[in-house]
Design a protein around this motif. Structure first.
Motif, PDB file in Angstrom:
ATOM      1  N   THR A 299      74.084 -53.806 -49.639  1.00  0.00           N
ATOM      2  CA  THR A 299      73.625 -55.146 -50.010  1.00  0.00           C
ATOM      3  C   THR A 299      72.111 -55.343 -50.028  1.00  0.00           C
ATOM      4  N   ILE A 300      71.358 -54.543 -49.301  1.00  0.00           N
ATOM      5  CA  ILE A 300      69.895 -54.702 -49.298  1.00  0.00           C
ATOM      6  C   ILE A 300      69.325 -53.976 -50.500  1.00  0.00           C
ATOM      7  N   LYS A 301      68.575 -54.707 -51.297  1.00  0.00           N
ATOM      8  CA  LYS A 301      67.943 -54.147 -52.493  1.00  0.00           C
ATOM      9  C   LYS A 301      66.514 -53.735 -52.158  1.00  0.00           C
ATOM     10  N   VAL A 302      66.206 -52.468 -52.400  1.00  0.00           N
ATOM     11  CA  VAL A 302      64.855 -51.962 -52.162  1.00  0.00           C
ATOM     12  C   VAL A 302      64.089 -52.026 -53.475  1.00  0.00           C
ATOM     13  N   PRO A 303      62.993 -52.807 -53.534  1.00  0.00           N
ATOM     14  CA  PRO A 303      62.247 -52.927 -54.788  1.00  0.00           C
ATOM     15  C   PRO A 303      61.613 -51.599 -55.207  1.00  0.00           C
ATOM     16  N   GLY A 304      61.471 -51.425 -56.495  1.00  0.00           N
ATOM     17  CA  GLY A 304      60.872 -50.198 -57.043  1.00  0.00           C
ATOM     18  C   GLY A 304      59.459 -49.972 -56.549  1.00  0.00           C
ATOM     19  N   SER A 305      58.701 -51.051 -56.345  1.00  0.00           N
ATOM     20  CA  SER A 305      57.321 -50.904 -55.882  1.00  0.00           C
ATOM     21  C   SER A 305      57.273 -50.259 -54.504  1.00  0.00           C
ATOM     22  N   LEU A 306      58.293 -50.496 -53.707  1.00  0.00           N
ATOM     23  CA  LEU A 306      58.341 -49.915 -52.363  1.00  0.00           C
ATOM     24  C   LEU A 306      58.594 -48.412 -52.449  1.00  0.00           C
ATOM     25  N   THR A 307      59.384 -47.984 -53.431  1.00  0.00           N
ATOM     26  CA  THR A 307      59.667 -46.557 -53.583  1.00  0.00           C
ATOM     27  C   THR A 307      58.509 -45.827 -54.264  1.00  0.00           C
ATOM     28  N   ARG A 308      57.792 -46.509 -55.164  1.00  0.00           N
ATOM     29  CA  ARG A 308      56.673 -45.868 -55.868  1.00  0.00           C
ATOM     30  C   ARG A 308      55.441 -45.749 -54.990  1.00  0.00           C
ATOM     31  N   ASN A 309      55.158 -46.769 -54.215  1.00  0.00           N
ATOM     32  CA  ASN A 309      53.965 -46.781 -53.365  1.00  0.00           C
ATOM     33  C   ASN A 309      54.352 -46.396 -51.943  1.00  0.00           C
ATOM     34  N   SER A 310      53.427 -45.833 -51.257  1.00  0.00           N
ATOM     35  CA  SER A 310      53.694 -45.408 -49.881  1.00  0.00           C
ATOM     36  C   SER A 310      53.189 -46.486 -48.928  1.00  0.00           C
ATOM     37  N   TYR A 311      54.039 -47.455 -48.614  1.00  0.00           N
ATOM     38  CA  TYR A 311      53.671 -48.513 -47.679  1.00  0.00           C
ATOM     39  C   TYR A 311      54.119 -48.124 -46.281  1.00  0.00           C
ATOM     40  N   ASN A 312      53.222 -48.264 -45.343  1.00  0.00           N
ATOM     41  CA  ASN A 312      53.574 -48.004 -43.953  1.00  0.00           C
ATOM     42  C   ASN A 312      53.997 -49.328 -43.325  1.00  0.00           C
ATOM     43  N   THR A 313      55.283 -49.605 -43.401  1.00  0.00           N
ATOM     44  CA  THR A 313      55.795 -50.875 -42.894  1.00  0.00           C
ATOM     45  C   THR A 313      56.009 -50.850 -41.396  1.00  0.00           C
ATOM     46  N   GLY A 314      56.152 -49.652 -40.842  1.00  0.00           N
ATOM     47  CA  GLY A 314      56.498 -49.571 -39.425  1.00  0.00           C
ATOM     48  C   GLY A 314      57.915 -50.075 -39.240  1.00  0.00           C
TER      49      GLY A 314
ATOM     50  N   VAL B  45      76.541 -66.248 -38.696  1.00  0.00           N
ATOM     51  CA  VAL B  45      75.154 -65.845 -38.500  1.00  0.00           C
ATOM     52  C   VAL B  45      74.249 -66.971 -38.965  1.00  0.00           C
ATOM     53  N   ARG B  46      73.203 -67.264 -38.163  1.00  0.00           N
ATOM     54  CA  ARG B  46      72.236 -68.305 -38.549  1.00  0.00           C
ATOM     55  C   ARG B  46      70.846 -67.961 -38.033  1.00  0.00           C
ATOM     56  N   ASP B  47      69.862 -68.690 -38.514  1.00  0.00           N
ATOM     57  CA  ASP B  47      68.459 -68.575 -38.077  1.00  0.00           C
ATOM     58  C   ASP B  47      67.928 -67.147 -38.185  1.00  0.00           C
ATOM     59  N   VAL B  48      68.011 -66.567 -39.368  1.00  0.00           N
ATOM     60  CA  VAL B  48      67.568 -65.192 -39.587  1.00  0.00           C
ATOM     61  C   VAL B  48      66.047 -65.154 -39.690  1.00  0.00           C
ATOM     62  N   ARG B  49      65.436 -64.234 -38.953  1.00  0.00           N
ATOM     63  CA  ARG B  49      63.986 -64.018 -38.982  1.00  0.00           C
ATOM     64  C   ARG B  49      63.738 -62.520 -39.146  1.00  0.00           C
ATOM     65  N   ILE B  50      62.667 -62.180 -39.850  1.00  0.00           N
ATOM     66  CA  ILE B  50      62.273 -60.780 -40.006  1.00  0.00           C
ATOM     67  C   ILE B  50      61.098 -60.508 -39.070  1.00  0.00           C
ATOM     68  N   LEU B  51      61.214 -59.421 -38.314  1.00  0.00           N
ATOM     69  CA  LEU B  51      60.157 -59.018 -37.390  1.00  0.00           C
ATOM     70  C   LEU B  51      59.557 -57.709 -37.875  1.00  0.00           C
ATOM     71  N   THR B  52      58.236 -57.672 -38.007  1.00  0.00           N
ATOM     72  CA  THR B  52      57.532 -56.451 -38.388  1.00  0.00           C
ATOM     73  C   THR B  52      56.260 -56.356 -37.564  1.00  0.00           C
ATOM     74  N   LYS B  53      55.605 -55.217 -37.672  1.00  0.00           N
ATOM     75  CA  LYS B  53      54.271 -55.132 -37.093  1.00  0.00           C
ATOM     76  C   LYS B  53      53.353 -55.978 -37.969  1.00  0.00           C
ATOM     77  N   THR B  54      52.162 -56.224 -37.534  1.00  0.00           N
ATOM     78  CA  THR B  54      51.211 -57.000 -38.326  1.00  0.00           C
ATOM     79  C   THR B  54      50.864 -56.210 -39.589  1.00  0.00           C
ATOM     80  N   LEU B  55      51.039 -56.872 -40.739  1.00  0.00           N
ATOM     81  CA  LEU B  55      50.791 -56.225 -42.024  1.00  0.00           C
ATOM     82  C   LEU B  55      49.598 -56.862 -42.717  1.00  0.00           C
ATOM     83  N   ASP B  56      48.857 -56.056 -43.496  1.00  0.00           N
ATOM     84  CA  ASP B  56      47.768 -56.639 -44.280  1.00  0.00           C
ATOM     85  C   ASP B  56      48.377 -57.449 -45.429  1.00  0.00           C
ATOM     86  N   ASN B  57      47.570 -58.316 -46.027  1.00  0.00           N
ATOM     87  CA  ASN B  57      48.073 -59.241 -47.051  1.00  0.00           C
ATOM     88  C   ASN B  57      48.674 -58.532 -48.258  1.00  0.00           C
TER      89      ASN B  57
END
Length: 144
Positions: A58-73, A87-99
């Motif tokens: 069900t999770i769609k990975v965008p093409g830009s993510l596969t083409r570019n090497s992003y270090n998402t952590g 399920v309710r109140d879904v939040r995404i947690l990541t390390k601090t990312l640049d803009n």
């Protein structure tokens, strides 16, 4: 005239109190205790293997993510599994990312949120043998 003013003041005061009471009642109904460490953890139907298959489908990975090497952590979805298993109140947690990285990952993070929100009902967590709402953190591993 004084009697009219007293009556008007009392009517406004009573209406104000009634209005406040209904607002408090509504607010109190949303203030339920959410556990972080229940006696029995919530479980996705079919277990962890079924959860992994569901997320992969069900999770769609965008093409830009596969083409570019992003270090998402590490990326995690944090949400509440309610006492009824929803399920309710879904939040995404990541390390601090640049803009630039954050903007590139918006579609991916939206896909994660949508996927988690549309999950089938879980077996809820339990405390003292009764179902309770529980915070759940789900690590999302991206292998490109």
């Amino acid at each position: 005239m004084k009697t009219y003013n007293k009556w008007l003041t009392m009517t406004v005061l009573i209406a104000g109190l009634l209005g406040t009471a209904s607002v408090d009642t509504m607010a109190q109904s949303r203030l339920t205790k959410v556990y972080t460490v229940p006696e029995r953890e919530p479980e996705f139907p079919g277990g962890k293997a079924a959860l992994s298959r569901y997320l992969a489908a069900t999770i769609k990975v965008p093409g830009s993510l596969t083409r570019n090497s992003y270090n998402t952590g590490p990326i995690s979805a944090r949400f509440i599994v309610d006492a009824d298993g929803s399920v309710r109140d879904v939040r995404i947690l990541t390390k601090t990312l640049d803009n630039k990285t954050k903007k590139s990952l918006q579609g991916f993070m939206a896909s994660i949120i949508t996927s988690v929100e549309q999950m089938p009902r879980w077996r809820p967590g339990e405390v003292d043998g009764r179902p309770v709402p529980v915070f759940y953190t789900l690590p999302i591993e991206v292998t490109l």
